[in-house]
Enzyme design. Structure first.
Site, PDB file in Angstrom:
ATOM      1  N   ASP A  42       5.180  49.479  -9.163  1.00 46.70           N
ATOM      2  CA  ASP A  42       5.886  48.195  -9.133  1.00 46.70           C
ATOM      3  C   ASP A  42       5.307  47.241 -10.167  1.00 46.70           C
ATOM      4  OD1 ASP A  42       7.291  49.243  -7.118  1.00 46.70           O
ATOM      5  OD2 ASP A  42       6.621  47.845  -5.556  1.00 46.70           O
ATOM      6  N   ALA A  43       3.971  47.265 -10.299  1.00 44.20           N
ATOM      7  CA  ALA A  43       3.325  46.337 -11.229  1.00 44.20           C
ATOM      8  C   ALA A  43       3.733  46.646 -12.668  1.00 44.20           C
ATOM      9  CB  ALA A  43       1.810  46.423 -11.081  1.00 44.20           C
ATOM     10  N   TYR A  45       6.463  48.109 -13.549  1.00 42.09           N
ATOM     11  CA  TYR A  45       7.876  47.750 -13.659  1.00 42.09           C
ATOM     12  C   TYR A  45       8.020  46.244 -13.903  1.00 42.09           C
ATOM     13  CZ  TYR A  45      12.760  47.143 -12.252  1.00 42.09           C
ATOM     14  OH  TYR A  45      14.092  46.812 -12.212  1.00 42.09           O
ATOM     15  N   ASP A  46       7.285  45.447 -13.093  1.00 44.24           N
ATOM     16  CA  ASP A  46       7.339  43.995 -13.267  1.00 44.24           C
ATOM     17  C   ASP A  46       6.877  43.608 -14.672  1.00 44.24           C
ATOM     18  OD1 ASP A  46       8.292  43.660 -10.768  1.00 44.24           O
ATOM     19  OD2 ASP A  46       6.371  43.107  -9.860  1.00 44.24           O
ATOM     20  N   SER A  91      18.102  23.156   2.940  1.00 46.97           N
ATOM     21  CA  SER A  91      19.056  22.079   2.695  1.00 46.97           C
ATOM     22  C   SER A  91      18.465  20.784   3.249  1.00 46.97           C
ATOM     23  CB  SER A  91      20.402  22.409   3.316  1.00 46.97           C
ATOM     24  OG  SER A  91      20.227  22.708   4.663  1.00 46.97           O
ATOM     25  N   GLU A 123      16.743   8.945  -5.307  1.00 40.27           N
ATOM     26  CA  GLU A 123      17.406   9.494  -6.497  1.00 40.27           C
ATOM     27  C   GLU A 123      18.806   9.943  -6.101  1.00 40.27           C
ATOM     28  OE1 GLU A 123      14.389  12.566  -6.039  1.00 40.27           O
ATOM     29  OE2 GLU A 123      15.866  14.015  -6.747  1.00 40.27           O
ATOM     30  N   LYS A 125      22.017  12.149  -5.229  1.00 42.27           N
ATOM     31  CA  LYS A 125      22.253  13.512  -4.767  1.00 42.27           C
ATOM     32  C   LYS A 125      23.374  14.080  -5.618  1.00 42.27           C
ATOM     33  CE  LYS A 125      22.891  16.258  -0.626  1.00 42.27           C
ATOM     34  NZ  LYS A 125      24.000  17.124  -1.012  1.00 42.27           N
ATOM     35  N   ASP A 127      26.211  16.427  -6.985  1.00 36.88           N
ATOM     36  CA  ASP A 127      27.186  17.301  -6.317  1.00 36.88           C
ATOM     37  C   ASP A 127      27.431  18.534  -7.180  1.00 36.88           C
ATOM     38  OD1 ASP A 127      28.952  18.195  -4.494  1.00 36.88           O
ATOM     39  OD2 ASP A 127      30.480  16.669  -4.841  1.00 36.88           O
ATOM     40  N   ARG A 146      21.048  29.670  -4.713  1.00 39.83           N
ATOM     41  CA  ARG A 146      20.476  29.444  -3.393  1.00 39.83           C
ATOM     42  C   ARG A 146      20.828  30.580  -2.430  1.00 39.83           C
ATOM     43  NH1 ARG A 146      22.090  26.944   1.351  1.00 39.83           N
ATOM     44  NH2 ARG A 146      20.360  26.012   2.476  1.00 39.83           N
ATOM     45  N   GLU A 181      19.681  21.050  -9.764  1.00 38.05           N
ATOM     46  CA  GLU A 181      21.124  21.177  -9.567  1.00 38.05           C
ATOM     47  C   GLU A 181      21.826  21.494 -10.883  1.00 38.05           C
ATOM     48  OE1 GLU A 181      21.567  20.707  -6.388  1.00 38.05           O
ATOM     49  OE2 GLU A 181      23.720  20.405  -6.041  1.00 38.05           O
ATOM     50  N   TYR A 233      14.684  18.650  -9.744  1.00 37.45           N
ATOM     51  CA  TYR A 233      14.235  17.657  -8.764  1.00 37.45           C
ATOM     52  C   TYR A 233      13.250  18.168  -7.721  1.00 37.45           C
ATOM     53  CZ  TYR A 233      18.291  19.701  -6.357  1.00 37.45           C
ATOM     54  OH  TYR A 233      19.186  20.562  -5.819  1.00 37.45           O
ATOM     55  N   LYS A 321      24.319   9.940   2.661  1.00 37.70           N
ATOM     56  CA  LYS A 321      25.600  10.276   2.052  1.00 37.70           C
ATOM     57  C   LYS A 321      26.463   9.037   1.842  1.00 37.70           C
ATOM     58  CE  LYS A 321      26.580  14.282   1.734  1.00 37.70           C
ATOM     59  NZ  LYS A 321      26.746  15.425   2.609  1.00 37.70           N
ATOM     60  N   CYS A 426      45.440  31.237  26.732  1.00 32.53           N
ATOM     61  CA  CYS A 426      45.145  31.584  25.351  1.00 32.53           C
ATOM     62  C   CYS A 426      46.435  31.954  24.622  1.00 32.53           C
ATOM     63  CB  CYS A 426      44.171  32.761  25.325  1.00 32.53           C
ATOM     64  SG  CYS A 426      43.923  33.425  23.668  1.00 32.53           S
ATOM     65  N   CYS A 429      46.257  35.920  23.776  1.00 30.34           N
ATOM     66  CA  CYS A 429      46.258  37.027  24.739  1.00 30.34           C
ATOM     67  C   CYS A 429      46.784  36.621  26.104  1.00 30.34           C
ATOM     68  CB  CYS A 429      44.861  37.638  24.871  1.00 30.34           C
ATOM     69  SG  CYS A 429      43.686  36.591  25.760  1.00 30.34           S
ATOM     70  N   CYS A 444      39.089  30.786  25.854  1.00 27.06           N
ATOM     71  CA  CYS A 444      39.838  31.923  26.358  1.00 27.06           C
ATOM     72  C   CYS A 444      38.880  32.805  27.146  1.00 27.06           C
ATOM     73  CB  CYS A 444      40.409  32.693  25.165  1.00 27.06           C
ATOM     74  SG  CYS A 444      40.893  34.375  25.559  1.00 27.06           S
ATOM     75  N   CYS A 450      40.951  40.012  24.227  1.00 29.37           N
ATOM     76  CA  CYS A 450      41.700  39.051  23.411  1.00 29.37           C
ATOM     77  C   CYS A 450      41.638  39.497  21.952  1.00 29.37           C
ATOM     78  CB  CYS A 450      41.109  37.652  23.557  1.00 29.37           C
ATOM     79  SG  CYS A 450      41.901  36.452  22.450  1.00 29.37           S
TER      80      CYS A 450
HETATM   81  S1  IVH Z   1      15.936  17.996  -2.778  1.00 31.10           S
HETATM   82  C1  IVH Z   1      14.070  21.158   0.483  1.00 31.10           C
HETATM   83  N1  IVH Z   1      17.217  16.427  -4.399  1.00 31.10           N
HETATM   84  O1  IVH Z   1      21.492  18.968  -1.861  1.00 31.10           O
HETATM   85  C2  IVH Z   1      15.349  20.771  -0.170  1.00 31.10           C
HETATM   86  N2  IVH Z   1      18.449  18.148  -3.327  1.00 31.10           N
HETATM   87  O2  IVH Z   1      21.956  19.209   1.029  1.00 31.10           O
HETATM   88  C3  IVH Z   1      15.082  19.907  -1.333  1.00 31.10           C
HETATM   89  N3  IVH Z   1      20.794  18.240  -3.995  1.00 31.10           N
HETATM   90  O3  IVH Z   1      20.483  22.282  -1.466  1.00 31.10           O
HETATM   91  C4  IVH Z   1      16.315  19.467  -1.961  1.00 31.10           C
HETATM   92  N4  IVH Z   1      20.728  16.559  -5.409  1.00 31.10           N
HETATM   93  O4  IVH Z   1      21.419  21.580  -3.757  1.00 31.10           O
HETATM   94  C5  IVH Z   1      17.319  17.480  -3.560  1.00 31.10           C
HETATM   95  N5  IVH Z   1      18.196  14.976  -5.895  1.00 31.10           N
HETATM   96  C6  IVH Z   1      18.292  16.013  -5.075  1.00 31.10           C
HETATM   97  C7  IVH Z   1      19.491  16.696  -4.873  1.00 31.10           C
HETATM   98  C8  IVH Z   1      19.538  17.764  -3.982  1.00 31.10           C
HETATM   99  C9  IVH Z   1      21.485  17.501  -4.860  1.00 31.10           C
HETATM  100  C10 IVH Z   1      21.362  19.341  -3.203  1.00 31.10           C
HETATM  101  C11 IVH Z   1      20.576  20.602  -3.195  1.00 31.10           C
HETATM  102  C12 IVH Z   1      20.339  20.935  -1.753  1.00 31.10           C
HETATM  103  C13 IVH Z   1      21.379  20.121  -1.084  1.00 31.10           C
HETATM  104  C14 IVH Z   1      20.949  19.774   0.319  1.00 31.10           C
END
Ligand code: IVH
Length: 747
Positions: A42-43, A45-46, A91, A123, A125, A127, A146, A181, A233, A321, A426, A429, A444, A450
């Protein structure tokens, strides 16, 4: 022969070596995966893979179509290789109101026993979708999505094409996983969709989908042509810390050449966090990329480490949010869907409407009380307004979640609209659909008879976190479920498909629409491969109510194998029946008292039910409840579902088809307290009770509230009373807080 340093390779040498490496790694893959006869360690290979990645990073233009970094193991032709995250990708918990944010701060400070103010970063979030980048000796060697948080997809070749992602960084720890992200700017998204439209290709619903679709391309050349961006981040595995604070770590990442978000600031408490939230919200429309909230993180990394994690979220961060997006439309009909556990879920069929950039035509209506305009305790919601077919309703969605119906406009209600009558049988069924006391969901009672429940159970059974059989997705399961010649009605039937197909000279699978010689034999091979399965996947796949992935894993760890769990369920069954009887008696006593206008007395029902229950049943029940994360609700659901009966028979039929249900790896086996049952008592001075418990559990110990013969260790602080005495009487090891800290530091 000593290797020439990558930096010293000429372009011609690099090209020749990449070709040679591609061959050697492919041969090693074949030997390992297909022939099951590894030729190199394995080593080694890595080492080959690392060298290959380093040369590719130095000469990106030489990236080969058959580059070994684009694939893992034998699964080259189809899909992406899988990568197990060494540190899970979690998450975030959500906050929606200002009060949720101050509560978060309170919880953090309570956990730490910290009276003063704490500093947090704030900071945006982003999307998009999260990505983990692994650097070794400063060279990007791996990129993974992820996935389910534990295992993601290998998108290394794709990530290499993103300009914001450095291929090599100076001054980094030897091993460094950077997470952040992947996203697409709004203008780039619009231009991409214009190009797609002109070319007659797929149009993306929003920048997030476009970013996901662009990153997850089997052909990295397509990814390269898509305008993806990246913000760093957070991090996963590190061979040494980046800094002492969150902000310091982010600054260090910026210095290494990562893109970090310019709106990241330090706040000295909830008021400053909320002010930053308002500031970011005000800029939302002009940022040029989609964000869906603000993330707050405890700034001090030593405190983050103490706070640690719950099952799927860190205790040291929260996502605040933005309010959901709204739209009004007509509710055309209310349909009922029957789920895997029999739940009857009302679904609103809507005249299509755009909500925050996405076209919505279905939304959830939750349950019958929600439609009627009351909550589960009978209190009015929406001022008690009910929802009817034909109504104008307000639809909202927050982030990815399923759209919901929020409100109804009575001034636009058609004159002939009638109140919705929730079915009591139901629709699939015809079995009675009943509501248990205290449950807001009508279910149900048909169980496996069912068809909707059976089909949903099968769908769940083959899902990604369950049996995950290649070539047997939702579509195929539905097809086999309805197939008169090769029916699959229960999980065990999947494993007899090949034999039944062989025994049927006419109507062979390979002669059907959508199948051929190769795809049929591939499917049978993929099914055979799953005759070996981990115990936790097996348990999760059964689709028992309340037994999600986390609980399945905890149960698997505790019981180790199926026969042990089955025996425990059988042993605990009388105790579960006693619990149910006691619940029913107590409910009846309460109802009788209410009718008579008096207060219910303290019920003796439970004590009586227990007195008649054999000791071994009580012991088995207690043992089940001692499993981390298992409460009475889960235990009742598990025991009643799997006690002898049709569902148990279906499970045993499945077991008979499997070759091995592999026991789980012991967790934190290296920890000196793994597997011990620990009781904390008295005052702890260096940490709060919550922190002590979380830390002990993270190290694999079980934390109990009272001392019994099964206790292994009692940690007593000043003021410890009877528990410390019990420990002495029972001869249980007794230590103080410093002794405990020394003990766990040794692991
Ligand atoms: S910190 C331990 N910072 O939001 C988890 N997440 O709902 C640390 N996301 O899966 C995550 N902006 O994909 C962090 N400034 C930010 C973010 C962020 C977007 C996302 C990330 C995470 C999801 C959680």
């Amino acid at each position: 022969m000593a290797e020439k340093p990558v930096d010293a390779l000429t372009e011609a040498e690099a090209r020749a070596e990449l070709a040679a490496l591609a061959q050697r790694i492919a041969a090693a893959n074949r030997a390992y995966h297909t022939e099951d006869a590894p030729e190199i360690s394995d080593a080694e290979y890595d080492g080959l893979k690392r060298r290959n990645a380093a040369i590719e990073a130095r000469y990106p233009a030489l990236l080969r179509a058959d580059s070994p970094s684009a694939r893992v193991g034998g699964a080259v032709a189809e899909g992406f290789g899988k990568i197990r995250h060494r540190v899970p990708m979690l998450s975030l918990e959500n906050a929606f109101t200002d009060a949720d944010v101050t509560d978060f701060d309170d919880r953090v400070r309570n956990f730490l026993g910290h009276a003063g103010a704490l500093a947090y970063t704030a900071e945006p979030k982003i999307d998009g979708l999260s990505l983990s980048l692994r650097y070794e000796s400063g060279v990007l060697v791996q990129a993974a999505t992820r996935g389910d948080g534990e295992t993601g997809e290998d998108v290394t070749a794709n990530a290499r094409t993103v300009a914001d992602i450095p291929q090599r960084v100076a001054g980094a720890p030897e091993v460094m996983e950077i997470r952040g992200e992947i996203y697409m700017a709004q203008a780039d998204f619009a231009a991409l969709n214009d190009r797609q439209r002109a070319a007659g290709e797929k149009i993306f619903a929003n920048p997030r989908n476009a970013a996901a679709g662009s990153l997850r391309q089997l052909d990295a050349g397509i990814t390269a042509a898509r305008p993806l961006k990246f913000f760093a981040y957070t991090w996963g595995e590190l061979s040494e810390p980046l800094a002492a604070t969150q902000l310091g770590a982010i600054e260090r990442l910026a210095a290494m050449g990562f893109a970090t978000n310019p709106l990241t600031v330090l706040c000295d408490g909830p008021q400053a966090m909320l002010a930053q939230y308002r500031l970011i919200e005000a800029q939302r429309a002009t940022l040029g990329y989609d964000i869906d909230g603000v993330v707050y993180k405890v700034n001090d990394l030593a405190l983050q480490a103490r706070l640690g994690f719950r099952a799927t979220t860190p205790r040291w961060a929260i996502a605040h949010k933005f309010p959901a997006e709204l739209a009004w439309t007509r509710l055309e009909a209310i349909d009922i869907q029957v789920g895997r556990t029999g739940a009857l879920s009302p679904v609103a069929r809507l005249a299509p409407v755009t909500v925050g950039g996405v076209v919505v035509s279905n939304a959830t209506l939750h349950n019958e009380d929600y439609i009627a305009g009351r909550d589960s305790a009978g209190r009015p919601i929406r001022d008690g307004k009910d929802i009817r077919a034909g109504d104008w309703v307000q639809v909202y969605r927050a982030g990815d979640v399923i759209p919901k119906v929020a409100d109804v406009d009575l001034s636009r209600r058609p004159a002939d609209a009638v109140p919705y009558a929730f079915p009591e049988t139901c629709p699939e069924c015809g079995s009675p659909a009943i509501r248990e006391p205290g449950d807001s969901i009508r279910r149900c009672t048909g169980g496996l008879i069912c068809p909707a429940q059976s089909l949903e159970k099968l769908r769940h059974f083959v899902s990604r976190a369950a049996f995950d059989i290649e070539g047997l997705g939702t579509k195929q399961v539905e097809m086999f479920f309805a197939d008169p010649d090769l029916p699959v009605k229960a999980p065990a039937d999947i494993f007899t498909l090949a034999a039944r197909d062989a025994a049927n000279p006419l109507k062979k699978l390979k002669n059907r629409d959508g199948f051929g010689e190769t795809s049929a034999s591939k499917l049978f091979a993929a099914i055979d491969e799953r005759r070996r399965i981990s115990f936790e996947r097996f348990l999760f796949a059964l689709g028992i109510r309340h037994v999600g992935e986390v609980a399945a894993k905890d149960l698997a760890r505790h019981y180790g194998n199926w026969p042990a769990l089955a025996a425990a369920i059988d042993a605990a069954h009388p105790a579960a029946l006693a619990e149910i009887a006691a619940d029913e008696t107590e409910a009846a006593e309460r109802a009788a008292a209410a009718t008579a206008g008096r207060r219910a007395e303290v019920s003796k029902a439970r004590a009586r039910a227990w007195a008649d229950t054999p000791a071994e049943a009580r012991a088995a029940w207690d043992d089940l409840l001692s499993v981390e994360g298992v409460g009475a609700t889960l235990a009742l659901s598990l025991v009643t579902a799997l006690a002898p009966g049709p569902e148990r028979a279906a499970v045993e039929a499945l077991v008979a088809q499997l070759t091995e249900i592999a026991p789980p790896a012991a967790r934190a086996a290296a920890s000196p307290v793994a597997g011990l049952t620990v009781v904390f008592t008295g005052t702890l001075e260096k940490m709060t009770r919550a922190e002590a418990k979380a830390r002990a559990e993270a190290l694999g110990a079980k934390v109990a509230g009272s001392v019994s013969a099964r206790t292994d260790l009692v940690v007593a602080g000043p003021g410890a009373g009877s528990k410390a005495r019990d420990a002495e009487r029972l001869g249980i090891r007794l230590i103080d807080e410093d002794g405990w800290l020394a003990l766990i530091a040794g692991g």
